[in-house]
Design an enzyme around this catalytic site. Structure first.
Site, short mmCIF file in Angstrom:
data_model
loop_
_atom_site.label_atom_id
_atom_site.label_comp_id
_atom_site.label_asym_id
_atom_site.label_seq_id
_atom_site.Cartn_x
_atom_site.Cartn_y
_atom_site.Cartn_z
N SER A 1 43.64 4.02 79.78
CA SER A 1 43.33 2.61 79.59
C SER A 1 44.36 1.78 80.33
O SER A 1 45.48 2.25 80.60
CB SER A 1 43.38 2.27 78.09
OG SER A 1 43.38 0.87 77.88
N TYR B 1 47.70 2.73 69.92
CA TYR B 1 46.74 2.91 71.00
C TYR B 1 47.43 2.90 72.36
O TYR B 1 47.21 3.80 73.19
CB TYR B 1 45.68 1.83 70.94
CG TYR B 1 44.53 2.02 71.90
CD1 TYR B 1 43.52 2.94 71.64
CD2 TYR B 1 44.44 1.26 73.07
CE1 TYR B 1 42.46 3.11 72.51
CE2 TYR B 1 43.38 1.42 73.95
CZ TYR B 1 42.39 2.34 73.66
OH TYR B 1 41.34 2.51 74.54
#
Length: 261
Positions: free
Chosen positions: A141, A154
């Site tokens: 990401s 995350y």
């Protein structure tokens, strides 16, 4: 077809990026294994793939559990005769700061995102070696390099995935196994809308998100699927250890949507 008769495992393949990727690879001749914990969605995805003449298999897999991952590899080899590709796409998230994140929440996110990528990669090497090589794609990401408030677990997991990508590419290159990462920005997936639901005004959050997209839109699952296809195909035969941003230049914009601060 670029992946004719190649066998590719996609973790978290029952929805979002994983599902879109399964169909895109299937269009190019791949045989697809959907590894997920959502039995209903996984079975439906496999049936939908078969309806368009893609050979597919569903294997219930919690990627954070070593025995599940071992079984995934064994069943894939038994069913299709080998493994050529792996996309570590399964993901979990929680939107909290370090201070507010519980140990259980931290362990879940790291377990699915990073430990899951580690375990699947660990146990896919031998099958790929038997095939004479293969390709691994880690779905990281933009949070790996640039993040926003309250994404402690995350962002950490995704940063770890890019580091694992670089390191593993060195270890398995001798086996003709290439390892790369894809770094999406905002993608039109169920996970995105779940994140928005936790905000005071989801519609305003989406509006602000769109305002920060240089291309005027967020990514589709197919946008990310095309990057995965490229990285598993012979067109990227000399690309390994690379992190490919698929973000429409959003990474280059410093400002982030106000709703997230």
């Amino acid at each position: 077809m670029r992946l004719q008769n190649k066998v590719v495992i996609i973790t978290g393949g029952s929805q979002g990026i994983g599902r879109a990727t399964a169909f895109r690879l299937g269009e190019e001749g791949a045989k697809v294994v959907i590894a997920d914990i959502n039995d209903e969605a996984g079975a439906q995805t496999v049936q939908d793939l078969k309806d368009v003449n893609v050979e597919a298999l569903y294997v219930r897999t919690d990627v954070s559990q070593e025995e599940d991952v071992k079984q995934l590899m064994e069943r894939t080899e038994e069913h299709f005769g080998g493994i050529d590709g792996l996309i570590n796409n399964a993901a979990a998230t929680v939107r909290k700061s370090v201070e507010d994140t519980t140990l259980a929440e931290w362990n879940k996110v790291i377990g699915v995102n990073l430990t899951g990528a580690f375990l699947c990669s660990k146990y896919v090497v031998a099958p790929m070696r038997r095939r004479g090589g293969g390709g691994i794609v880690n779905m990281a990401s933009w949070h790996a390099d640039r993040t926003i408030t309250r994404f402690a677990a995350y962002a950490s997991s995704k940063g770890g995935m890019t580091a694992l990508t670089r390191q593993m590419a060195l270890d398995v290159g001798v086996d003709q196994i290439r390892v790369n990462a894809v770094l999406p920005s905002t993608v039109d997936t169920p996970m995105l809308y779940e994140t928005f639901k936790a905000l005071p005004d989801p519609e305003e959050a989406m509006k602000q998100t769109l305002q920060h997209q240089p291309l005027g839109r967020i990514a589709t699952g197919e946008d990310i699927a095309n990057a995965c296809l490229f990285l598993l195909s012979d067109e990227s035969a000399f690309i390994s250890g690379h992190s490919l941003r698929v973000d429409g230049a959003a990474f280059n914009k410093v400002a982030r949507p106000l709703m997230f601060d």
